[in-house]
Design a protein around this motif. Structure first.
Motif, PDB file in Angstrom:
ATOM      1  N   LEU A 166      49.493  41.672  48.275  1.00 55.59           N
ATOM      2  CA  LEU A 166      49.879  42.617  47.214  1.00 55.59           C
ATOM      3  C   LEU A 166      49.400  42.139  45.849  1.00 55.59           C
ATOM      4  O   LEU A 166      48.911  42.934  45.043  1.00 55.59           O
ATOM      5  CB  LEU A 166      51.396  42.807  47.211  1.00 55.59           C
ATOM      6  CG  LEU A 166      51.973  43.578  48.387  1.00 55.59           C
ATOM      7  CD1 LEU A 166      53.499  43.469  48.396  1.00 55.59           C
ATOM      8  CD2 LEU A 166      51.539  45.034  48.341  1.00 55.59           C
ATOM      9  N   LEU A 167      49.537  40.844  45.593  1.00 57.32           N
ATOM     10  CA  LEU A 167      49.074  40.289  44.318  1.00 57.32           C
ATOM     11  C   LEU A 167      47.572  40.504  44.147  1.00 57.32           C
ATOM     12  O   LEU A 167      47.105  40.806  43.047  1.00 57.32           O
ATOM     13  CB  LEU A 167      49.403  38.801  44.230  1.00 57.32           C
ATOM     14  CG  LEU A 167      50.862  38.450  43.981  1.00 57.32           C
ATOM     15  CD1 LEU A 167      51.124  36.981  44.300  1.00 57.32           C
ATOM     16  CD2 LEU A 167      51.273  38.789  42.558  1.00 57.32           C
ATOM     17  N   GLU A 168      46.823  40.368  45.225  1.00 57.30           N
ATOM     18  CA  GLU A 168      45.373  40.570  45.162  1.00 57.30           C
ATOM     19  C   GLU A 168      45.023  42.019  44.822  1.00 57.30           C
ATOM     20  O   GLU A 168      43.965  42.281  44.255  1.00 57.30           O
ATOM     21  CB  GLU A 168      44.727  40.170  46.487  1.00 57.30           C
ATOM     22  CG  GLU A 168      44.759  38.685  46.740  1.00 57.30           C
ATOM     23  CD  GLU A 168      44.232  38.277  48.097  1.00 57.30           C
ATOM     24  OE1 GLU A 168      43.741  37.145  48.203  1.00 57.30           O
ATOM     25  OE2 GLU A 168      44.308  39.089  49.050  1.00 57.30           O
ATOM     26  N   LEU A 169      45.902  42.939  45.156  1.00 62.51           N
ATOM     27  CA  LEU A 169      45.650  44.357  44.879  1.00 62.51           C
ATOM     28  C   LEU A 169      46.002  44.768  43.454  1.00 62.51           C
ATOM     29  O   LEU A 169      45.478  45.759  42.944  1.00 62.51           O
ATOM     30  CB  LEU A 169      46.445  45.226  45.859  1.00 62.51           C
ATOM     31  CG  LEU A 169      46.008  45.183  47.313  1.00 62.51           C
ATOM     32  CD1 LEU A 169      46.994  45.962  48.179  1.00 62.51           C
ATOM     33  CD2 LEU A 169      44.596  45.733  47.466  1.00 62.51           C
ATOM     34  N   VAL A 170      46.879  44.027  42.805  1.00 68.05           N
ATOM     35  CA  VAL A 170      47.375  44.420  41.476  1.00 68.05           C
ATOM     36  C   VAL A 170      46.257  44.664  40.462  1.00 68.05           C
ATOM     37  O   VAL A 170      46.309  45.671  39.749  1.00 68.05           O
ATOM     38  CB  VAL A 170      48.420  43.406  40.946  1.00 68.05           C
ATOM     39  CG1 VAL A 170      48.717  43.638  39.464  1.00 68.05           C
ATOM     40  CG2 VAL A 170      49.699  43.489  41.772  1.00 68.05           C
ATOM     41  N   SER A 204      43.262  45.866  40.747  1.00 65.52           N
ATOM     42  CA  SER A 204      42.585  47.146  40.956  1.00 65.52           C
ATOM     43  C   SER A 204      43.549  48.302  41.226  1.00 65.52           C
ATOM     44  O   SER A 204      43.176  49.467  41.086  1.00 65.52           O
ATOM     45  CB  SER A 204      41.590  47.038  42.112  1.00 65.52           C
ATOM     46  OG  SER A 204      42.258  46.705  43.306  1.00 65.52           O
ATOM     47  N   MET A 205      44.761  47.984  41.625  1.00 64.07           N
ATOM     48  CA  MET A 205      45.774  49.002  41.904  1.00 64.07           C
ATOM     49  C   MET A 205      47.085  48.588  41.240  1.00 64.07           C
ATOM     50  O   MET A 205      47.991  48.072  41.894  1.00 64.07           O
ATOM     51  CB  MET A 205      45.963  49.158  43.417  1.00 64.07           C
ATOM     52  CG  MET A 205      44.720  49.613  44.145  1.00 64.07           C
ATOM     53  SD  MET A 205      44.939  49.636  45.950  1.00 64.07           S
ATOM     54  CE  MET A 205      46.208  50.871  46.124  1.00 64.07           C
ATOM     55  N   PRO A 206      47.191  48.785  39.937  1.00 65.90           N
ATOM     56  CA  PRO A 206      48.367  48.312  39.182  1.00 65.90           C
ATOM     57  C   PRO A 206      49.710  48.813  39.716  1.00 65.90           C
ATOM     58  O   PRO A 206      50.727  48.156  39.496  1.00 65.90           O
ATOM     59  CB  PRO A 206      48.113  48.830  37.764  1.00 65.90           C
ATOM     60  CG  PRO A 206      46.651  49.050  37.682  1.00 65.90           C
ATOM     61  CD  PRO A 206      46.208  49.423  39.065  1.00 65.90           C
ATOM     62  N   ASP A 207      49.715  49.935  40.435  1.00 69.80           N
ATOM     63  CA  ASP A 207      50.979  50.437  40.988  1.00 69.80           C
ATOM     64  C   ASP A 207      51.572  49.493  42.036  1.00 69.80           C
ATOM     65  O   ASP A 207      52.769  49.557  42.319  1.00 69.80           O
ATOM     66  CB  ASP A 207      50.789  51.820  41.606  1.00 69.80           C
ATOM     67  CG  ASP A 207      50.518  52.887  40.561  1.00 69.80           C
ATOM     68  OD1 ASP A 207      50.757  52.605  39.357  1.00 69.80           O
ATOM     69  OD2 ASP A 207      50.062  53.979  40.934  1.00 69.80           O
ATOM     70  N   CYS A 208      50.751  48.604  42.599  1.00 72.68           N
ATOM     71  CA  CYS A 208      51.246  47.638  43.587  1.00 72.68           C
ATOM     72  C   CYS A 208      52.209  46.634  42.975  1.00 72.68           C
ATOM     73  O   CYS A 208      52.919  45.933  43.697  1.00 72.68           O
ATOM     74  CB  CYS A 208      50.083  46.899  44.243  1.00 72.68           C
ATOM     75  SG  CYS A 208      49.107  47.916  45.344  1.00 72.68           S
ATOM     76  N   ASP A 234      55.774  46.703  44.223  1.00 66.44           N
ATOM     77  CA  ASP A 234      56.043  46.043  45.503  1.00 66.44           C
ATOM     78  C   ASP A 234      56.173  44.533  45.320  1.00 66.44           C
ATOM     79  O   ASP A 234      56.992  43.884  45.973  1.00 66.44           O
ATOM     80  CB  ASP A 234      54.945  46.363  46.518  1.00 66.44           C
ATOM     81  CG  ASP A 234      54.951  47.824  46.929  1.00 66.44           C
ATOM     82  OD1 ASP A 234      56.054  48.405  47.056  1.00 66.44           O
ATOM     83  OD2 ASP A 234      53.859  48.389  47.119  1.00 66.44           O
ATOM     84  N   VAL A 235      55.357  43.980  44.426  1.00 68.27           N
ATOM     85  CA  VAL A 235      55.450  42.539  44.133  1.00 68.27           C
ATOM     86  C   VAL A 235      56.807  42.236  43.499  1.00 68.27           C
ATOM     87  O   VAL A 235      57.465  41.257  43.862  1.00 68.27           O
ATOM     88  CB  VAL A 235      54.297  42.084  43.211  1.00 68.27           C
ATOM     89  CG1 VAL A 235      54.505  40.634  42.779  1.00 68.27           C
ATOM     90  CG2 VAL A 235      52.953  42.250  43.908  1.00 68.27           C
ATOM     91  N   LEU A 236      57.227  43.086  42.578  1.00 66.61           N
ATOM     92  CA  LEU A 236      58.504  42.861  41.885  1.00 66.61           C
ATOM     93  C   LEU A 236      59.697  42.941  42.836  1.00 66.61           C
ATOM     94  O   LEU A 236      60.750  42.368  42.558  1.00 66.61           O
ATOM     95  CB  LEU A 236      58.672  43.870  40.750  1.00 66.61           C
ATOM     96  CG  LEU A 236      57.655  43.774  39.612  1.00 66.61           C
ATOM     97  CD1 LEU A 236      57.906  44.866  38.582  1.00 66.61           C
ATOM     98  CD2 LEU A 236      57.663  42.403  38.970  1.00 66.61           C
ATOM     99  N   ALA A 237      59.539  43.614  43.969  1.00 65.14           N
ATOM    100  CA  ALA A 237      60.632  43.741  44.934  1.00 65.14           C
ATOM    101  C   ALA A 237      60.772  42.499  45.829  1.00 65.14           C
ATOM    102  O   ALA A 237      61.772  42.347  46.534  1.00 65.14           O
ATOM    103  CB  ALA A 237      60.423  44.976  45.809  1.00 65.14           C
ATOM    104  N   ALA A 243      54.135  44.246  32.451  1.00 67.13           N
ATOM    105  CA  ALA A 243      53.892  45.415  33.308  1.00 67.13           C
ATOM    106  C   ALA A 243      53.139  46.487  32.530  1.00 67.13           C
ATOM    107  O   ALA A 243      53.417  46.738  31.355  1.00 67.13           O
ATOM    108  CB  ALA A 243      55.210  45.967  33.828  1.00 67.13           C
ATOM    109  N   GLY A 244      52.151  47.083  33.195  1.00 71.76           N
ATOM    110  CA  GLY A 244      51.392  48.159  32.579  1.00 71.76           C
ATOM    111  C   GLY A 244      50.301  47.706  31.633  1.00 71.76           C
ATOM    112  O   GLY A 244      49.636  48.536  31.009  1.00 71.76           O
TER     113      GLY A 244
END
Length: 169
Positions: free
Chosen positions: A43-47, A49-53, A56-59, A117-118
């Motif tokens: 998930l961290l690797e996706l952040v 390119s896909m900031p919405d992930c 899921d990391v925060l959860a 975030a953001g």
């Protein structure tokens, strides 16, 4: 609690049975636990390119070895817990220290991601955390698979050689 599990069910910890359940017979540790960290690393690797992930990391929350298997659908979880109760002190100590370090990295990362975030900074934070966690997960796997031993230096050449050997298996 773990001793009670083994005594109640009289679980045999033979090397053959441990291997069949993907538990290392020497260390008595099951690498399935690393999935707890591998999922968040992905998930961290996706952040970036896909900031919405980032949500899921925060959860993500820490889970001890025992908690992970108690909550899981792992078919041999009772065997895993019984084996962990009898893991050699040295391997178990090194393993738990690395888990604590990975938990700390993740909790720090979560705090930083919340603060940024953001913003583009969140992607850099995620990349840095992913790199650190991959290294720690490889070291942890080395301990779990008896490739890195207590007398190996954590950052020395012998430990790196062991990690490289493990990754090429």
């Amino acid at each position: 609690m773990l001793d009670a599990v083994r005594q109640e069910t009289r679980i045999e910890l033979t090397p053959e049975r441990l291997r069949a359940a993907n538990i290392h017979p020497e260390t008595r540790l099951a690498t399935d636990y690393l999935n707890h960290f591998n999922e968040v690393i992905m998930l961290l690797e996706l952040v970036p390119s896909m900031p919405d992930c980032v949500d899921d990391v925060l959860a993500w929350q820490p889970a001890s070895y025992e908690q992970h298997f108690i909550r899981s659908h792992y078919r041999d979880k009772d065997l895993v817990l019984a084996a962990f109760a009898e893991a050699p002190v040295g391997s178990r100590r090194r393993f738990l220290a690395l888990v604590e370090e990975m938990d700390t990295v993740m909790l720090d990362t979560i705090a930083q991601l919340k603060a940024h975030a953001g913003t583009p900074v969140a992607g850099y934070i995620a990349e840095e955390a992913s790199d650190r966690l991959k290294h720690l997960a490889a070291r942890t796997s080395g301990i779990m698979n008896a490739v890195i031993h207590d007398d190996d230096e954590g950052e020395g050449a012998s430990a790196q050689d062991a990690i490289d050997a493990l990754m090429t298996r």
